[in-house]
Design a protein around this motif. Structure first.
Motif, PDB file in Angstrom:
ATOM      1  N   GLY A 128       1.350  -1.469  -0.205  1.00 52.49           N
ATOM      2  CA  GLY A 128      -0.241  -0.708   0.066  1.00 52.49           C
ATOM      3  C   GLY A 128       0.956   1.413  -0.166  1.00 52.49           C
ATOM      4  O   GLY A 128       0.875   2.347   0.057  1.00 52.49           O
ATOM      5  N   SER A 129       2.291   0.801  -0.571  1.00 57.43           N
ATOM      6  CA  SER A 129       2.721   1.979  -0.313  1.00 57.43           C
ATOM      7  C   SER A 129       3.562   2.993  -1.945  1.00 57.43           C
ATOM      8  O   SER A 129       3.791   1.480  -2.202  1.00 57.43           O
ATOM      9  CB  SER A 129       4.321   2.051   0.719  1.00 57.43           C
ATOM     10  OG  SER A 129       4.865   1.308   0.345  1.00 57.43           O
ATOM     11  N   SER A 130       3.967   3.579  -1.432  1.00 59.75           N
ATOM     12  CA  SER A 130       4.404   4.642  -2.522  1.00 59.75           C
ATOM     13  C   SER A 130       5.457   5.838  -2.843  1.00 59.75           C
ATOM     14  O   SER A 130       4.969   6.581  -1.336  1.00 59.75           O
ATOM     15  CB  SER A 130       3.706   4.504  -3.607  1.00 59.75           C
ATOM     16  OG  SER A 130       3.220   3.714  -4.628  1.00 59.75           O
ATOM     17  N   VAL A 131       5.307   6.232  -3.733  1.00 62.15           N
ATOM     18  CA  VAL A 131       6.647   7.543  -3.088  1.00 62.15           C
ATOM     19  C   VAL A 131       6.856   7.606  -4.352  1.00 62.15           C
ATOM     20  O   VAL A 131       7.085   7.630  -5.554  1.00 62.15           O
ATOM     21  CB  VAL A 131       8.794   7.007  -2.781  1.00 62.15           C
ATOM     22  CG1 VAL A 131       9.329   8.218  -2.873  1.00 62.15           C
ATOM     23  CG2 VAL A 131       8.282   5.882  -1.501  1.00 62.15           C
ATOM     24  N   PHE A 132       6.683   9.270  -4.683  1.00 61.84           N
ATOM     25  CA  PHE A 132       6.761  10.181  -5.362  1.00 61.84           C
ATOM     26  C   PHE A 132       8.409  11.634  -5.111  1.00 61.84           C
ATOM     27  O   PHE A 132       7.924  11.810  -3.862  1.00 61.84           O
ATOM     28  CB  PHE A 132       5.913  10.394  -6.166  1.00 61.84           C
ATOM     29  CG  PHE A 132       4.866  12.054  -5.832  1.00 61.84           C
ATOM     30  CD1 PHE A 132       4.699  12.973  -5.886  1.00 61.84           C
ATOM     31  CD2 PHE A 132       4.054  11.029  -4.727  1.00 61.84           C
ATOM     32  CE1 PHE A 132       4.408  14.147  -5.122  1.00 61.84           C
ATOM     33  CE2 PHE A 132       3.262  11.963  -4.070  1.00 61.84           C
ATOM     34  CZ  PHE A 132       3.190  13.577  -4.354  1.00 61.84           C
ATOM     35  N   TRP A 133       8.620  12.082  -6.134  1.00 60.50           N
ATOM     36  CA  TRP A 133       9.440  13.018  -5.882  1.00 60.50           C
ATOM     37  C   TRP A 133       8.627  14.841  -6.519  1.00 60.50           C
ATOM     38  O   TRP A 133       8.563  14.339  -7.183  1.00 60.50           O
ATOM     39  CB  TRP A 133      10.782  12.933  -7.264  1.00 60.50           C
ATOM     40  CG  TRP A 133      12.043  11.913  -5.858  1.00 60.50           C
ATOM     41  CD1 TRP A 133      11.503  10.656  -6.151  1.00 60.50           C
ATOM     42  CD2 TRP A 133      12.510  11.243  -4.772  1.00 60.50           C
ATOM     43  NE1 TRP A 133      12.054   9.359  -5.783  1.00 60.50           N
ATOM     44  CE2 TRP A 133      12.975  10.082  -4.401  1.00 60.50           C
ATOM     45  CE3 TRP A 133      13.256  12.743  -4.358  1.00 60.50           C
ATOM     46  CZ2 TRP A 133      13.976   9.832  -3.580  1.00 60.50           C
ATOM     47  CZ3 TRP A 133      13.709  12.296  -3.203  1.00 60.50           C
ATOM     48  CH2 TRP A 133      13.979  11.426  -2.824  1.00 60.50           C
ATOM     49  N   ARG A 134       8.979  15.441  -5.904  1.00 54.63           N
ATOM     50  CA  ARG A 134       8.196  16.533  -5.952  1.00 54.63           C
ATOM     51  C   ARG A 134       9.116  17.455  -6.559  1.00 54.63           C
ATOM     52  O   ARG A 134       9.098  18.794  -6.784  1.00 54.63           O
ATOM     53  CB  ARG A 134       7.996  17.588  -4.288  1.00 54.63           C
ATOM     54  CG  ARG A 134       6.101  16.351  -4.007  1.00 54.63           C
ATOM     55  CD  ARG A 134       6.417  17.489  -3.295  1.00 54.63           C
ATOM     56  NE  ARG A 134       5.795  17.957  -2.971  1.00 54.63           N
ATOM     57  CZ  ARG A 134       5.187  19.133  -2.059  1.00 54.63           C
ATOM     58  NH1 ARG A 134       6.195  19.637  -1.305  1.00 54.63           N
ATOM     59  NH2 ARG A 134       4.490  20.454  -3.521  1.00 54.63           N
TER      60      ARG A 134
ATOM     61  N   GLY B 114      12.160  17.332  -2.227  1.00 59.00           N
ATOM     62  CA  GLY B 114      11.949  15.480  -1.942  1.00 59.00           C
ATOM     63  C   GLY B 114      11.389  14.537  -2.146  1.00 59.00           C
ATOM     64  O   GLY B 114      10.518  14.914  -2.796  1.00 59.00           O
ATOM     65  N   ALA B 115      10.931  13.358  -1.026  1.00 56.89           N
ATOM     66  CA  ALA B 115      10.749  11.910  -1.554  1.00 56.89           C
ATOM     67  C   ALA B 115       9.015  13.243  -0.745  1.00 56.89           C
ATOM     68  O   ALA B 115       8.491  13.374   0.397  1.00 56.89           O
ATOM     69  CB  ALA B 115      10.641  11.369  -1.284  1.00 56.89           C
ATOM     70  N   VAL B 116       7.147  11.862  -1.161  1.00 60.14           N
ATOM     71  CA  VAL B 116       6.620  12.523  -0.457  1.00 60.14           C
ATOM     72  C   VAL B 116       6.161  10.194  -0.583  1.00 60.14           C
ATOM     73  O   VAL B 116       5.934   9.673  -1.651  1.00 60.14           O
ATOM     74  CB  VAL B 116       5.565  12.665  -1.013  1.00 60.14           C
ATOM     75  CG1 VAL B 116       4.252  12.788  -0.440  1.00 60.14           C
ATOM     76  CG2 VAL B 116       5.447  14.157  -1.259  1.00 60.14           C
ATOM     77  N   GLU B 117       6.099   9.626   0.413  1.00 61.64           N
ATOM     78  CA  GLU B 117       6.299   8.808   0.543  1.00 61.64           C
ATOM     79  C   GLU B 117       4.084   8.343   0.893  1.00 61.64           C
ATOM     80  O   GLU B 117       3.789   9.217   1.805  1.00 61.64           O
ATOM     81  CB  GLU B 117       6.311   8.000   1.801  1.00 61.64           C
ATOM     82  CG  GLU B 117       6.427   6.243   1.764  1.00 61.64           C
ATOM     83  CD  GLU B 117       7.314   5.478   2.720  1.00 61.64           C
ATOM     84  OE1 GLU B 117       7.483   4.492   2.838  1.00 61.64           O
ATOM     85  OE2 GLU B 117       7.879   6.507   3.923  1.00 61.64           O
ATOM     86  N   TYR B 118       3.104   7.822   0.585  1.00 53.85           N
ATOM     87  CA  TYR B 118       2.362   7.821   0.836  1.00 53.85           C
ATOM     88  C   TYR B 118       1.674   6.642   1.012  1.00 53.85           C
ATOM     89  O   TYR B 118       2.652   5.605   0.156  1.00 53.85           O
ATOM     90  CB  TYR B 118       1.422   8.384   0.083  1.00 53.85           C
ATOM     91  CG  TYR B 118       1.137   7.831  -1.373  1.00 53.85           C
ATOM     92  CD1 TYR B 118       0.714   7.665  -1.703  1.00 53.85           C
ATOM     93  CD2 TYR B 118       2.473   8.899  -2.231  1.00 53.85           C
ATOM     94  CE1 TYR B 118       0.263   8.027  -3.475  1.00 53.85           C
ATOM     95  CE2 TYR B 118       2.523   8.009  -3.074  1.00 53.85           C
ATOM     96  CZ  TYR B 118       1.143   7.516  -4.142  1.00 53.85           C
ATOM     97  OH  TYR B 118       1.375   7.262  -5.014  1.00 53.85           O
ATOM     98  N   TRP B 119       0.363   6.049   1.761  1.00 56.07           N
ATOM     99  CA  TRP B 119       0.255   4.628   1.776  1.00 56.07           C
ATOM    100  C   TRP B 119      -1.424   4.788   2.160  1.00 56.07           C
ATOM    101  O   TRP B 119      -2.000   5.677   2.157  1.00 56.07           O
ATOM    102  CB  TRP B 119       0.057   3.797   3.521  1.00 56.07           C
ATOM    103  CG  TRP B 119       1.852   4.086   3.321  1.00 56.07           C
ATOM    104  CD1 TRP B 119       2.069   3.088   3.361  1.00 56.07           C
ATOM    105  CD2 TRP B 119       3.116   4.863   4.058  1.00 56.07           C
ATOM    106  NE1 TRP B 119       4.165   3.354   4.156  1.00 56.07           N
ATOM    107  CE2 TRP B 119       3.770   4.592   4.483  1.00 56.07           C
ATOM    108  CE3 TRP B 119       2.516   6.467   4.534  1.00 56.07           C
ATOM    109  CZ2 TRP B 119       4.701   5.188   5.300  1.00 56.07           C
ATOM    110  CZ3 TRP B 119       3.629   6.935   4.634  1.00 56.07           C
ATOM    111  CH2 TRP B 119       4.644   6.947   5.236  1.00 56.07           C
ATOM    112  N   SER B 120      -2.214   3.278   1.217  1.00 60.08           N
ATOM    113  CA  SER B 120      -3.193   4.025   1.391  1.00 60.08           C
ATOM    114  C   SER B 120      -2.911   1.968   1.573  1.00 60.08           C
ATOM    115  O   SER B 120      -2.761   1.135   1.633  1.00 60.08           O
ATOM    116  CB  SER B 120      -4.404   3.891  -0.246  1.00 60.08           C
ATOM    117  OG  SER B 120      -2.934   3.031  -1.445  1.00 60.08           O
TER     118      SER B 120
END
Length: 80
Positions: A24-30, A60-66
């Motif tokens: 359920g986790s992913s990362v994207f760069w801003r 920076g990176a944003v790590e998010y979960w669902s």
């Protein structure tokens, strides 16, 4: 930042994201290096820009979960 209709669509996208990932986790760069953000990532980026008040210094990176079930988790920073 988002109206009710958009929130429902984002909820649907988050559920779809859960089904596409193993945990359920992913990362994207801003920092502009990641050209093809998903619609969910684009919405998160817009939201973060609104809270920050500027699109400057959004590196920076944003790590998010669902996940399928709702769990209230306070904002935190991982230290591992």
């Amino acid at each position: 930042v988002f109206n009710t209709t958009v929130c429902q669509k984002l909820h649907d996208l988050a559920l779809h994201h859960t089904n596409r990932t193993t945990d359920g986790s992913s990362v994207f760069w801003r920092d502009g290096s990641q050209i093809n953000l998903t619609p969910l990532e684009s919405a998160l980026d817009v939201c973060l820009n609104q809270f920050e008040g500027s699109t400057k210094n959004n590196e920076g990176a944003v790590e998010y979960w669902s996940r399928q079930e709702y769990i209230n988790i306070d904002v935190h920073s991982d230290v591992d």
